[in-house]
Design a protein around this motif. Structure first.
Motif, PDB file in Angstrom:
ATOM      1  N   LEU A 176       0.833  -1.207   0.000  1.00 30.94           N
ATOM      2  CA  LEU A 176       0.000   0.000   0.000  1.00 30.94           C
ATOM      3  C   LEU A 176       0.867   1.256   0.000  1.00 30.94           C
ATOM      4  O   LEU A 176       0.362   2.353   0.227  1.00 30.94           O
ATOM      5  CB  LEU A 176      -0.917   0.004   1.229  1.00 30.94           C
TER       6      LEU A 176
ATOM      7  N   THR B  83       0.152   5.350  -0.586  1.00 28.08           N
ATOM      8  CA  THR B  83      -1.262   5.670  -0.413  1.00 28.08           C
ATOM      9  C   THR B  83      -1.520   6.125   1.019  1.00 28.08           C
ATOM     10  O   THR B  83      -0.754   5.848   1.932  1.00 28.08           O
ATOM     11  CB  THR B  83      -2.163   4.464  -0.723  1.00 28.08           C
TER      12      THR B  83
ATOM     13  N   ALA C  97       1.019   1.820   4.040  1.00 31.78           N
ATOM     14  CA  ALA C  97       0.153   2.988   3.937  1.00 31.78           C
ATOM     15  C   ALA C  97       0.559   4.061   4.933  1.00 31.78           C
ATOM     16  O   ALA C  97       1.100   3.766   6.009  1.00 31.78           O
ATOM     17  CB  ALA C  97      -1.306   2.590   4.170  1.00 31.78           C
TER      18      ALA C  97
ATOM     19  N   PRO D  60      -2.308  10.250  -1.682  1.00 34.15           N
ATOM     20  CA  PRO D  60      -3.542   9.856  -2.362  1.00 34.15           C
ATOM     21  C   PRO D  60      -4.394   8.960  -1.448  1.00 34.15           C
ATOM     22  O   PRO D  60      -3.965   7.883  -1.069  1.00 34.15           O
ATOM     23  CB  PRO D  60      -3.041   9.068  -3.586  1.00 34.15           C
TER      24      PRO D  60
ATOM     25  N   ARG E 190      -6.767   6.340  -0.436  1.00 27.96           N
ATOM     26  CA  ARG E 190      -7.277   5.147  -1.096  1.00 27.96           C
ATOM     27  C   ARG E 190      -8.162   4.291  -0.188  1.00 27.96           C
ATOM     28  O   ARG E 190      -8.916   3.458  -0.688  1.00 27.96           O
ATOM     29  CB  ARG E 190      -6.106   4.276  -1.576  1.00 27.96           C
ATOM     30  N   ALA E 191      -8.072   4.482   1.136  1.00 30.48           N
ATOM     31  CA  ALA E 191      -8.830   3.614   2.044  1.00 30.48           C
ATOM     32  C   ALA E 191      -9.340   4.395   3.247  1.00 30.48           C
ATOM     33  O   ALA E 191      -8.609   5.205   3.827  1.00 30.48           O
ATOM     34  CB  ALA E 191      -7.972   2.446   2.515  1.00 30.48           C
TER      35      ALA E 191
ATOM     36  N   LEU F 217     -12.065  10.135  -1.813  1.00 29.72           N
ATOM     37  CA  LEU F 217     -11.605   8.967  -2.554  1.00 29.72           C
ATOM     38  C   LEU F 217     -11.825   9.159  -4.052  1.00 29.72           C
ATOM     39  O   LEU F 217     -10.951   8.848  -4.868  1.00 29.72           O
ATOM     40  CB  LEU F 217     -12.336   7.714  -2.084  1.00 29.72           C
TER      41      LEU F 217
ATOM     42  N   ALA G 216      -9.344  11.384  -5.632  1.00 24.62           N
ATOM     43  CA  ALA G 216      -8.017  10.779  -5.748  1.00 24.62           C
ATOM     44  C   ALA G 216      -7.984   9.659  -6.783  1.00 24.62           C
ATOM     45  O   ALA G 216      -6.958   8.999  -6.948  1.00 24.62           O
ATOM     46  CB  ALA G 216      -7.567  10.244  -4.394  1.00 24.62           C
TER      47      ALA G 216
ATOM     48  N   GLY H  10     -11.217   4.376  -4.556  1.00 20.93           N
ATOM     49  CA  GLY H  10     -10.666   3.683  -3.401  1.00 20.93           C
ATOM     50  C   GLY H  10     -11.728   2.874  -2.698  1.00 20.93           C
ATOM     51  O   GLY H  10     -12.783   2.573  -3.263  1.00 20.93           O
ATOM     52  N   SER H  11     -11.471   2.539  -1.434  1.00 19.14           N
ATOM     53  CA  SER H  11     -12.308   1.605  -0.699  1.00 19.14           C
ATOM     54  C   SER H  11     -12.704   2.161   0.661  1.00 19.14           C
ATOM     55  O   SER H  11     -11.883   2.743   1.376  1.00 19.14           O
ATOM     56  CB  SER H  11     -11.547   0.284  -0.493  1.00 19.14           C
TER      57      SER H  11
ATOM     58  N   PRO I 195      -6.208  -3.363  -3.262  1.00 21.42           N
ATOM     59  CA  PRO I 195      -6.539  -3.678  -4.649  1.00 21.42           C
ATOM     60  C   PRO I 195      -6.877  -5.136  -4.888  1.00 21.42           C
ATOM     61  O   PRO I 195      -7.448  -5.485  -5.926  1.00 21.42           O
ATOM     62  CB  PRO I 195      -5.267  -3.266  -5.411  1.00 21.42           C
TER      63      PRO I 195
ATOM     64  N   SER J 133     -10.592  -5.610  -5.687  1.00 16.23           N
ATOM     65  CA  SER J 133     -11.031  -4.512  -6.558  1.00 16.23           C
ATOM     66  C   SER J 133     -12.356  -4.760  -7.268  1.00 16.23           C
ATOM     67  O   SER J 133     -12.952  -3.828  -7.800  1.00 16.23           O
ATOM     68  CB  SER J 133      -9.953  -4.205  -7.597  1.00 16.23           C
TER      69      SER J 133
END
Length: 270
Positions: free
Chosen positions: A4, A7, A31, A81, A83-84, A128, A131, A134-135, A230, A233
């Motif tokens: 990660l 991110t 992350a 960025p 992402r989560a 998200l 960017a 994301g999740s 990911p 995804s």
């Protein structure tokens, strides 16, 4: 799992328990993590437990305050960025038989779990999408699917959270945002301190679980990591039980705790 690195992630209620475990798991895969919660001392201690340094930070934020959760999301988005987002913050002050429930405690619990999660998704999904997608991983509860007698607003509010996961997943997929939920069973956290150690309530939990053991925050964190990254995804709108199979049977029996508090007549009509 893939890295990660590069991110950013936000974990609400990240000062302890499942939130802290989830933050640690995301950090382990590279992350940059921001945790938030209402208590600054607890958040500061959590950052130290997570190793400090530039990869982990905290923001004091109440998820029921729209300005505060928006600011927490913005802070996390500034660190890389985004992402989560792990929407973990929640709890309950509402307990007892329906006939004697405190209305204000009911409203506060619904506000924290349902409205607070909605606000997290509202502002988190925008960041998200900006960017590139994301999740969002929402922490629900087995109490959403299996009745937990005398738990007041808790299970009801978590059932609302489960539906919110599906609704948000349906609406936000076109923005590249995935939304999934996790229903933990009994997990060794401060919320169940004492109950998870010994006694009739724990015995009943074990009787209701095919994999009869108390869960650890790390058990939930592994599922969070999968749904946040990911590797998942093409998964959205799912609510996954991580509970040792408890959802296959019935909710736990808390009568040994609640009878002394409310009396047999209030609970059973005796």
């Amino acid at each position: 799992m893939s890295s990660l690195k590069g991110t950013s992630a936000l974990v609400t209620g990240g000062g302890s328990g499942i939130g802290l475990g989830s933050a640690a798991r995301l950090l382990a895969d590279g992350a940059t993590v921001t945790i938030c919660g209402r208590g600054e001392d607890r958040l500061r201690d959590a950052v130290e437990k997570l190793g400090g340094g530039g990869d982990v930070d905290y923001v004091v934020a109440d998820i029921t305050d729209e300005e505060q959760i928006a600011a927490a999301v913005a802070h996390a988005a500034e660190r890389g960025p985004l992402r989560a987002i792990v929407a973990n913050a929640g709890g309950s002050t509402s307990i007892g038989p329906i006939g004697s429930l405190d209305v204000e405690a009911w409203r506060a619990t619904m506000e924290l779990n349902a409205t607070g999660t909605m606000l997290t998704i509202k502002h988190g999904s925008q960041a998200l999408a900006a960017a590139g997608g994301g999740s969002i991983v929402v922490i629900s509860s087995i109490a959403a699917s299996n009745t937990h007698r005398w738990f007041g607003a808790y299970g009801v509010s978590k059932a609302a959270v489960d539906h919110l996961v599906k609704l948000a997943a349906d609406e936000l997929g076109c923005f590249g945002v995935r939304v999934n939920g996790i229903r933990p069973g009994i997990v060794r956290t401060e919320l169940v301190a004492g109950i998870a150690d010994t006694g009739p309530i724990l015995d009943d939990y074990m009787a209701c679980m095919p994999l009869a053991r108390v869960g650890e925050p790390e058990d939930i964190a592994e599922a969070v990591r999968f749904l946040a990254g990911p590797e998942s995804s093409w998964i959205t709108g799912q609510v996954i039980n991580v509970d040792g199979g408890h959802h296959l049977r019935r909710g736990p029996d808390y009568s040994s705790m609640f009878v002394p508090m409310f009396g047999e007549e209030a609970l059973f009509g005796k």
